[in-house]
Scaffold this active site. Sequence first.
Site, PDB file in Angstrom:
ATOM      1  N   ASP A 202       8.514 -64.331   7.261  1.00  0.00           N
ATOM      2  CA  ASP A 202       7.300 -63.694   7.802  1.00  0.00           C
ATOM      3  C   ASP A 202       6.534 -63.123   6.607  1.00  0.00           C
ATOM      4  OD1 ASP A 202       5.436 -61.872   9.405  1.00  0.00           O
ATOM      5  OD2 ASP A 202       6.731 -62.527  11.031  1.00  0.00           O
ATOM      6  N   GLY A 226       6.512 -64.515   2.902  1.00  0.00           N
ATOM      7  CA  GLY A 226       5.559 -65.541   2.476  1.00  0.00           C
ATOM      8  C   GLY A 226       4.480 -65.721   3.518  1.00  0.00           C
ATOM      9  N   ASP A 227       3.753 -66.832   3.397  1.00  0.00           N
ATOM     10  CA  ASP A 227       2.581 -67.084   4.228  1.00  0.00           C
ATOM     11  C   ASP A 227       2.797 -68.393   4.983  1.00  0.00           C
ATOM     12  OD1 ASP A 227       0.094 -67.561   5.281  1.00  0.00           O
ATOM     13  OD2 ASP A 227      -0.996 -67.191   3.415  1.00  0.00           O
ATOM     14  N   HIS A 246       0.252 -69.157  19.335  1.00  0.00           N
ATOM     15  CA  HIS A 246      -0.782 -68.730  20.305  1.00  0.00           C
ATOM     16  C   HIS A 246      -1.835 -67.823  19.658  1.00  0.00           C
ATOM     17  CE1 HIS A 246       1.284 -64.768  21.878  1.00  0.00           C
ATOM     18  NE2 HIS A 246       1.260 -64.832  20.571  1.00  0.00           N
TER      19      HIS A 246
HETATM   20  C1  LIG Z   1       3.092 -62.225  17.800  1.00  0.00           C
HETATM   21  S1  LIG Z   1       4.127 -61.943  16.423  1.00  0.00           S
HETATM   22  C2  LIG Z   1       5.637 -62.755  16.907  1.00  0.00           C
HETATM   23  C3  LIG Z   1       6.819 -62.240  16.164  1.00  0.00           C
HETATM   24  C4  LIG Z   1       8.179 -62.855  16.578  1.00  0.00           C
HETATM   25  N1  LIG Z   1       8.224 -64.280  16.408  1.00  0.00           N
HETATM   26  C5  LIG Z   1       8.477 -62.469  18.010  1.00  0.00           C
HETATM   27  O1  LIG Z   1       8.315 -63.301  18.903  1.00  0.00           O
HETATM   28  O2  LIG Z   1       8.828 -61.313  18.236  1.00  0.00           O
HETATM   29  C6  LIG Z   1       3.436 -63.046  15.212  1.00  0.00           C
HETATM   30  C7  LIG Z   1       4.112 -62.967  13.861  1.00  0.00           C
HETATM   31  O3  LIG Z   1       3.407 -63.800  12.940  1.00  0.00           O
HETATM   32  C8  LIG Z   1       3.399 -63.167  11.699  1.00  0.00           C
HETATM   33  N2  LIG Z   1       2.312 -63.686  10.856  1.00  0.00           N
HETATM   34  C9  LIG Z   1       0.982 -63.538  11.055  1.00  0.00           C
HETATM   35  N3  LIG Z   1       0.295 -64.141  10.060  1.00  0.00           N
HETATM   36  C10 LIG Z   1       1.223 -64.662   9.219  1.00  0.00           C
HETATM   37  C11 LIG Z   1       1.130 -65.386   8.001  1.00  0.00           C
HETATM   38  N4  LIG Z   1      -0.051 -65.722   7.472  1.00  0.00           N
HETATM   39  N5  LIG Z   1       2.282 -65.754   7.403  1.00  0.00           N
HETATM   40  C12 LIG Z   1       3.505 -65.417   7.927  1.00  0.00           C
HETATM   41  N6  LIG Z   1       3.652 -64.755   9.087  1.00  0.00           N
HETATM   42  C13 LIG Z   1       2.516 -64.378   9.729  1.00  0.00           C
HETATM   43  C14 LIG Z   1       3.209 -61.692  12.039  1.00  0.00           C
HETATM   44  O4  LIG Z   1       3.571 -60.830  10.995  1.00  0.00           O
HETATM   45  C15 LIG Z   1       4.089 -61.556  13.273  1.00  0.00           C
HETATM   46  O5  LIG Z   1       5.388 -61.152  12.947  1.00  0.00           O
END
Ligand SMILES: C[S@@+](CC[C@H](N)C(=O)[O-])C[C@H]1O[C@@H](n2cnc3c(N)ncnc32)[C@H](O)[C@@H]1O
Length: 340
Positions: A202, A226-227, A246
Amino acid sequence: MDSTLELDGSLRLLELGDGLIYAAALHLAAELKVADLLAEEPRSAVELAGPAGVHAPSLHRLLRTLAGCGVFNEDSAGRFSLTETGRRLRSDHPLSVRTTLAQQGRLTARTFQYAQHALRTGEGTFTKAFGQPVWEYLKEHPEEGADFDTAMHEHSRVERAAIVKAYDFAGSGRIVDVGGGDGTLLATVLEACPGESGVLFDLPHVVERNRIADTGIEDRCEVVGGDIFGEIPAGGDLYTMKSVLHGWTDGEVVSILGGIRRAMKADARLLLIERVIPGGDAPHPSKAFDLAMLVMAGGQERTQEEYVGLLAEAGFQVERVIGTESSLSIVEAQPRGAAV
Ligand SMILES: C[S@@+](CC[C@H](N)C(=O)[O-])C[C@H]1O[C@@H](n2cnc3c(N)ncnc32)[C@H](O)[C@@H]1O
């Protein structure tokens, strides 16, 4: 037309509109941590007002409204106690949703004030409400960011049993959870499957707050910041992504999926765990979530056909779509041409 029928329709619409008031009442109770104050014994609004820092008669009206919805009970002396549902507003309940509801009051309610913009343009409106995109805002406001992770943890906590029940993760090998937040889902899967290992991936400041430590699976779980638009940890046997796609537009989704496709082995599998929108008019949580994703992020929930199409564009073929006892479904895919 029968005038009773006409009246019923009008009342139904007015009731739906009142949903706004009940939601706001719940947000306020969650923000004030009223349930924590009721943990030990029933108390009146006068007794609660001081610790909650609010006006007693107004608090009474709030609690009475929620008592009418099954959150509290009010006794004949005007003392409130928690119902079984209300107990889940306590911060320390194992299935608490308090942080989610309080944050909904702060973030979702304010963003929805700009919903007309989303309808006119198809763009998310978080930036209009808060001055910057959601992930930047959560990074720059670490307390709100930590509450967001907790809210995701609360969702995952109520959903994880259904996921592990619906899908047999045993024998999955190295499992990479992309956008895995604080690691709640991955920890659940690894706890259930002692033979497997995992990678929590994440944003760097999010994985810093992970809850892997003390779960007993630390030695089988790598944590990588990371991204999702950059380099994804390579060499996993199973990639999972829950409630991530989503939040993004179709073009962004294809880009994220393409990155995973490049990182994974030719015979690895991918699980998308999302609310798949069913056809027809039947109520389903995916439909309201879809509207929320539009307004909050310009994202969307999708139908099975839409997921199949986006996965195909990124080089995947869908093997199965598995329902769970929660509102989530599991879309299982493999790189196109992989031996099944
Ligand atoms: C709606 S949350 C879902 C978290 C987890 N999968 C859950 O269901 O509890 C979306 C996740 O995407 C991560 N996220 C958003 N942009 C991101 C990016 N550019 N790179 C990595 N992770 C990212 C957020 O930090 C967050 O933890």
